[in-house]
Design a protein around this motif. Structure first.
Motif, PDB file in Angstrom:
ATOM      1  N   VAL A 116      56.257  37.034  25.048  1.00  0.00           N
ATOM      2  CA  VAL A 116      56.464  35.358  25.444  1.00  0.00           C
ATOM      3  C   VAL A 116      55.352  34.888  25.959  1.00  0.00           C
ATOM      4  O   VAL A 116      54.711  35.151  26.751  1.00  0.00           O
ATOM      5  N   GLU A 117      55.264  33.461  25.496  1.00  0.00           N
ATOM      6  CA  GLU A 117      54.094  32.797  26.069  1.00  0.00           C
ATOM      7  C   GLU A 117      54.825  31.635  27.127  1.00  0.00           C
ATOM      8  O   GLU A 117      55.724  30.892  26.545  1.00  0.00           O
ATOM      9  N   VAL A 118      54.658  31.838  28.458  1.00  0.00           N
ATOM     10  CA  VAL A 118      55.254  31.046  29.310  1.00  0.00           C
ATOM     11  C   VAL A 118      54.185  29.945  29.591  1.00  0.00           C
ATOM     12  O   VAL A 118      53.102  30.263  30.192  1.00  0.00           O
ATOM     13  N   THR A 119      54.682  28.574  29.718  1.00  0.00           N
ATOM     14  CA  THR A 119      54.149  27.583  30.132  1.00  0.00           C
ATOM     15  C   THR A 119      54.728  27.220  31.380  1.00  0.00           C
ATOM     16  O   THR A 119      55.995  26.533  31.167  1.00  0.00           O
ATOM     17  N   VAL A 120      53.985  26.891  32.545  1.00  0.00           N
ATOM     18  CA  VAL A 120      54.682  26.573  33.903  1.00  0.00           C
ATOM     19  C   VAL A 120      54.436  25.265  34.140  1.00  0.00           C
ATOM     20  O   VAL A 120      52.917  24.892  34.252  1.00  0.00           O
ATOM     21  N   LEU A 121      55.180  24.288  34.470  1.00  0.00           N
ATOM     22  CA  LEU A 121      54.917  22.980  34.528  1.00  0.00           C
ATOM     23  C   LEU A 121      55.573  22.243  35.760  1.00  0.00           C
ATOM     24  O   LEU A 121      56.704  22.306  35.711  1.00  0.00           O
ATOM     25  N   VAL A 174      63.389  26.555  30.405  1.00  0.00           N
ATOM     26  CA  VAL A 174      63.719  26.891  31.934  1.00  0.00           C
ATOM     27  C   VAL A 174      63.508  25.872  32.831  1.00  0.00           C
ATOM     28  O   VAL A 174      62.384  25.301  32.981  1.00  0.00           O
ATOM     29  N   PHE A 175      64.715  25.337  33.546  1.00  0.00           N
ATOM     30  CA  PHE A 175      64.274  24.329  34.645  1.00  0.00           C
ATOM     31  C   PHE A 175      64.612  24.698  35.879  1.00  0.00           C
ATOM     32  O   PHE A 175      65.888  25.271  36.145  1.00  0.00           O
ATOM     33  N   ALA A 176      64.073  24.365  36.870  1.00  0.00           N
ATOM     34  CA  ALA A 176      64.248  24.532  38.313  1.00  0.00           C
ATOM     35  C   ALA A 176      64.740  23.273  38.975  1.00  0.00           C
ATOM     36  O   ALA A 176      63.696  22.437  38.905  1.00  0.00           O
ATOM     37  N   VAL A 177      65.751  22.914  39.283  1.00  0.00           N
ATOM     38  CA  VAL A 177      66.094  21.461  39.714  1.00  0.00           C
ATOM     39  C   VAL A 177      66.951  21.376  40.842  1.00  0.00           C
ATOM     40  O   VAL A 177      68.253  21.802  40.793  1.00  0.00           O
ATOM     41  N   PRO A 178      66.232  21.262  42.030  1.00  0.00           N
ATOM     42  CA  PRO A 178      67.102  20.733  43.238  1.00  0.00           C
ATOM     43  C   PRO A 178      67.603  19.563  43.234  1.00  0.00           C
ATOM     44  O   PRO A 178      67.459  18.486  42.564  1.00  0.00           O
ATOM     45  N   MET A 179      68.610  19.379  44.189  1.00  0.00           N
ATOM     46  CA  MET A 179      69.293  18.022  44.421  1.00  0.00           C
ATOM     47  C   MET A 179      68.629  17.324  45.472  1.00  0.00           C
ATOM     48  O   MET A 179      68.323  17.888  46.465  1.00  0.00           O
ATOM     49  N   TRP A 180      68.316  15.925  45.143  1.00  0.00           N
ATOM     50  CA  TRP A 180      67.596  15.286  46.237  1.00  0.00           C
ATOM     51  C   TRP A 180      68.599  13.895  46.158  1.00  0.00           C
ATOM     52  O   TRP A 180      68.801  13.326  45.211  1.00  0.00           O
ATOM     53  N   VAL A 194      51.607   9.707  26.824  1.00  0.00           N
ATOM     54  CA  VAL A 194      52.971   9.660  26.747  1.00  0.00           C
ATOM     55  C   VAL A 194      53.204  10.707  25.741  1.00  0.00           C
ATOM     56  O   VAL A 194      54.150  11.664  25.741  1.00  0.00           O
ATOM     57  N   LEU A 195      52.858  10.316  24.617  1.00  0.00           N
ATOM     58  CA  LEU A 195      53.037  11.098  23.440  1.00  0.00           C
ATOM     59  C   LEU A 195      52.567  12.689  23.546  1.00  0.00           C
ATOM     60  O   LEU A 195      53.285  13.375  23.116  1.00  0.00           O
ATOM     61  N   ARG A 196      51.689  12.980  24.278  1.00  0.00           N
ATOM     62  CA  ARG A 196      51.129  14.310  24.581  1.00  0.00           C
ATOM     63  C   ARG A 196      52.217  15.129  25.597  1.00  0.00           C
ATOM     64  O   ARG A 196      52.505  16.269  25.275  1.00  0.00           O
ATOM     65  N   VAL A 197      52.912  14.371  26.233  1.00  0.00           N
ATOM     66  CA  VAL A 197      53.848  15.141  27.336  1.00  0.00           C
ATOM     67  C   VAL A 197      55.022  15.268  26.189  1.00  0.00           C
ATOM     68  O   VAL A 197      55.859  16.197  26.154  1.00  0.00           O
ATOM     69  N   ILE A 198      55.202  14.368  25.216  1.00  0.00           N
ATOM     70  CA  ILE A 198      56.472  14.685  24.438  1.00  0.00           C
ATOM     71  C   ILE A 198      56.287  15.658  23.630  1.00  0.00           C
ATOM     72  O   ILE A 198      57.285  16.650  23.195  1.00  0.00           O
ATOM     73  N   GLU A 199      55.008  15.784  22.928  1.00  0.00           N
ATOM     74  CA  GLU A 199      54.645  17.038  22.171  1.00  0.00           C
ATOM     75  C   GLU A 199      54.653  18.181  22.734  1.00  0.00           C
ATOM     76  O   GLU A 199      55.185  19.297  22.265  1.00  0.00           O
ATOM     77  N   GLN A 200      54.296  18.422  24.076  1.00  0.00           N
ATOM     78  CA  GLN A 200      54.283  19.564  24.563  1.00  0.00           C
ATOM     79  C   GLN A 200      55.726  20.081  24.922  1.00  0.00           C
ATOM     80  O   GLN A 200      56.035  21.153  24.689  1.00  0.00           O
ATOM     81  N   PHE A 201      56.585  19.129  25.362  1.00  0.00           N
ATOM     82  CA  PHE A 201      58.121  19.291  25.399  1.00  0.00           C
ATOM     83  C   PHE A 201      58.601  19.895  24.076  1.00  0.00           C
ATOM     84  O   PHE A 201      59.370  20.927  24.132  1.00  0.00           O
ATOM     85  N   LYS A 202      58.387  19.424  22.943  1.00  0.00           N
ATOM     86  CA  LYS A 202      59.104  19.642  21.701  1.00  0.00           C
ATOM     87  C   LYS A 202      58.580  20.892  21.003  1.00  0.00           C
ATOM     88  O   LYS A 202      59.094  21.520  20.473  1.00  0.00           O
ATOM     89  N   LEU A 233      58.743  27.095  27.704  1.00  0.00           N
ATOM     90  CA  LEU A 233      58.503  25.900  28.679  1.00  0.00           C
ATOM     91  C   LEU A 233      59.326  26.052  30.117  1.00  0.00           C
ATOM     92  O   LEU A 233      60.435  25.860  29.966  1.00  0.00           O
ATOM     93  N   TYR A 234      58.647  26.252  31.138  1.00  0.00           N
ATOM     94  CA  TYR A 234      59.372  26.422  32.414  1.00  0.00           C
ATOM     95  C   TYR A 234      59.039  25.430  33.213  1.00  0.00           C
ATOM     96  O   TYR A 234      57.786  25.155  33.934  1.00  0.00           O
ATOM     97  N   ILE A 235      60.087  24.152  33.568  1.00  0.00           N
ATOM     98  CA  ILE A 235      59.677  23.225  34.240  1.00  0.00           C
ATOM     99  C   ILE A 235      60.082  23.284  35.713  1.00  0.00           C
ATOM    100  O   ILE A 235      61.485  23.520  35.907  1.00  0.00           O
ATOM    101  N   GLN A 236      59.424  23.198  36.623  1.00  0.00           N
ATOM    102  CA  GLN A 236      59.792  23.342  38.059  1.00  0.00           C
ATOM    103  C   GLN A 236      59.673  21.722  38.594  1.00  0.00           C
ATOM    104  O   GLN A 236      58.824  21.198  38.600  1.00  0.00           O
ATOM    105  N   ALA A 237      60.795  21.584  39.354  1.00  0.00           N
ATOM    106  CA  ALA A 237      61.276  20.035  39.838  1.00  0.00           C
ATOM    107  C   ALA A 237      61.025  20.085  41.581  1.00  0.00           C
ATOM    108  O   ALA A 237      61.799  19.340  41.914  1.00  0.00           O
ATOM    109  N   SER A 238      60.196  20.923  41.863  1.00  0.00           N
ATOM    110  CA  SER A 238      60.164  21.100  43.293  1.00  0.00           C
ATOM    111  C   SER A 238      58.927  21.222  43.977  1.00  0.00           C
ATOM    112  O   SER A 238      58.087  21.935  43.364  1.00  0.00           O
ATOM    113  N   PRO A 239      58.315  20.628  44.984  1.00  0.00           N
ATOM    114  CA  PRO A 239      57.182  20.568  45.735  1.00  0.00           C
ATOM    115  C   PRO A 239      57.262  21.972  46.616  1.00  0.00           C
ATOM    116  O   PRO A 239      56.004  22.211  47.275  1.00  0.00           O
ATOM    117  N   ARG A 240      58.416  22.500  46.867  1.00  0.00           N
ATOM    118  CA  ARG A 240      58.565  23.436  47.869  1.00  0.00           C
ATOM    119  C   ARG A 240      58.133  24.752  47.233  1.00  0.00           C
ATOM    120  O   ARG A 240      57.909  25.867  48.020  1.00  0.00           O
TER     121      ARG A 240
END
Length: 209
Positions: free
Chosen positions: A36-41, A93-99, A79-87, A5-12
Motif C-alpha cells: 500500500v502507498e500511504v500519503t499522510v497529510l 483514513v481520517f483522524a478527527v478530534p472534537m474542537w 485548490v484543484l491540486r488539493v481536490i485532485e490529490q483527494f480524488k 490517503l491518511y488525513i490527520q486533523a490534529s496539531p498534537r
C-alpha cells in the motif's frame, strides 16, 4: 497498488488520541497490504491554499468559460491540486478530534477546498449526488467528554455528525469509525483505557478494510 490517503486533523501529533487510533489502523492495514502507498497529510502542517476572492472568481469564471485573470487562475489551480490529490486515493483514513463540539478549523478549511460541484459532487432535478464513490473510509474520532446516543449530550455532537454528513455528501457509503471518549472527563486512566480499546478496534477493522 492501493493508494491510501491518511488525513490527520490534529496539531498534537503523537499526543492525539484520534491520531493514535488512526495510526493503529494504518499499521494493521500495512500488515494486510504491504504494498500500500500511504500519503499522510496533516492539515496543520500543510500550506493549504486560501479559498478567497481570487479562487472564488477563478472557479466560477473558468467553470462558465469566462476569461479569468492570471491571479484568479493561479488561485483556483492551487485548490484543484488539493481536490485532485483527494480524488486520486483508493481508500481513506481520517483522524478527527472534537474542537468546540465540531471539527478543527483547518479540517473545515480542507473540506471547503475539496467540496465543489462537478468535482466531488453534482446535482440534477433529483437533488445532490456524490462523485467520490466506491471507496471506503475509516475515521478515528476523539473528544474530551462523552456524547452517548439517546442522551441530551448527543445534541452537542457536531463533530461526527457533520463529518460523516460531508463524507456521505461527496459519495462515501462505506464508512467505519471508532470513537475515543472521554479523553478528559474521566481522568487520565480512563482516557488511556479508552484509547487502547479504540486502537485495538481500529486494527480489527483494518483487517477487512
Amino acid at each position: 497498488m492501493t493508494k491510501l490517503l491518511y488525513i490527520q486533523a490534529s496539531p498534537r501529533k503523537e499526543r492525539s488520541h484520534a491520531i493514535a487510533a488512526a495510526d493503529a489502523f494504518v499499521a494493521a492495514y500495512r500488515e494486510k497490504d504491504p504494498a500500500v502507498e500511504v500519503t499522510v497529510l496533516n492539515v496543520f502542517d500543510e500550506q493549504l491554499p486560501d479559498f478567497g476572492a481570487d479562487a472564488v472568481s477563478g472557479r466560477y469564471k473558468l467553470g462558465q468559460g469566462i476569461e479569468a485573470t492570471p491571479e484568479e487562475k493561479a488561485a483556483w489551480e492551487k485548490v484543484l491540486r488539493v481536490i485532485e490529490q483527494f480524488k486520486a486515493a483508493d481508500k481513506y483514513v481520517f483522524a478527527v478530534p472534537m474542537w468546540n463540539f465540531g471539527i478543527p478549523y483547518r479540517l473545515k478549511q480542507y473540506v471547503d477546498l475539496v467540496a465543489h460541484p462537478t468535482h466531488t459532487f453534482g446535482y440534477n432535478e433529483n437533488g445532490y449526488f456524490g462523485l467520490v464513490t466506491g471507496k471506503p473510509a475509516f475515521v478515528a474520532y476523539s473528544r474530551g467528554g462523552e456524547y452517548p446516543a439517546g442522551t441530551p449530550y448527543e445534541n452537542y455532537d457536531f463533530q461526527k455528525r457533520y463529518f460523516e454528513t460531508f463524507l456521505g455528501f461527496v459519495g462515501f457509503t462505506d464508512i467505519s469509525s471508532v470513537v475515543v471518549e472521554p479523553t478528559l472527563g474521566g481522568g487520565p486512566e480512563v482516557a488511556a483505557e479508552r484509547r487502547k480499546a479504540a486502537m485495538e478496534k481500529a486494527a480489527e477493522i483494518a483487517r477487512t478494510f
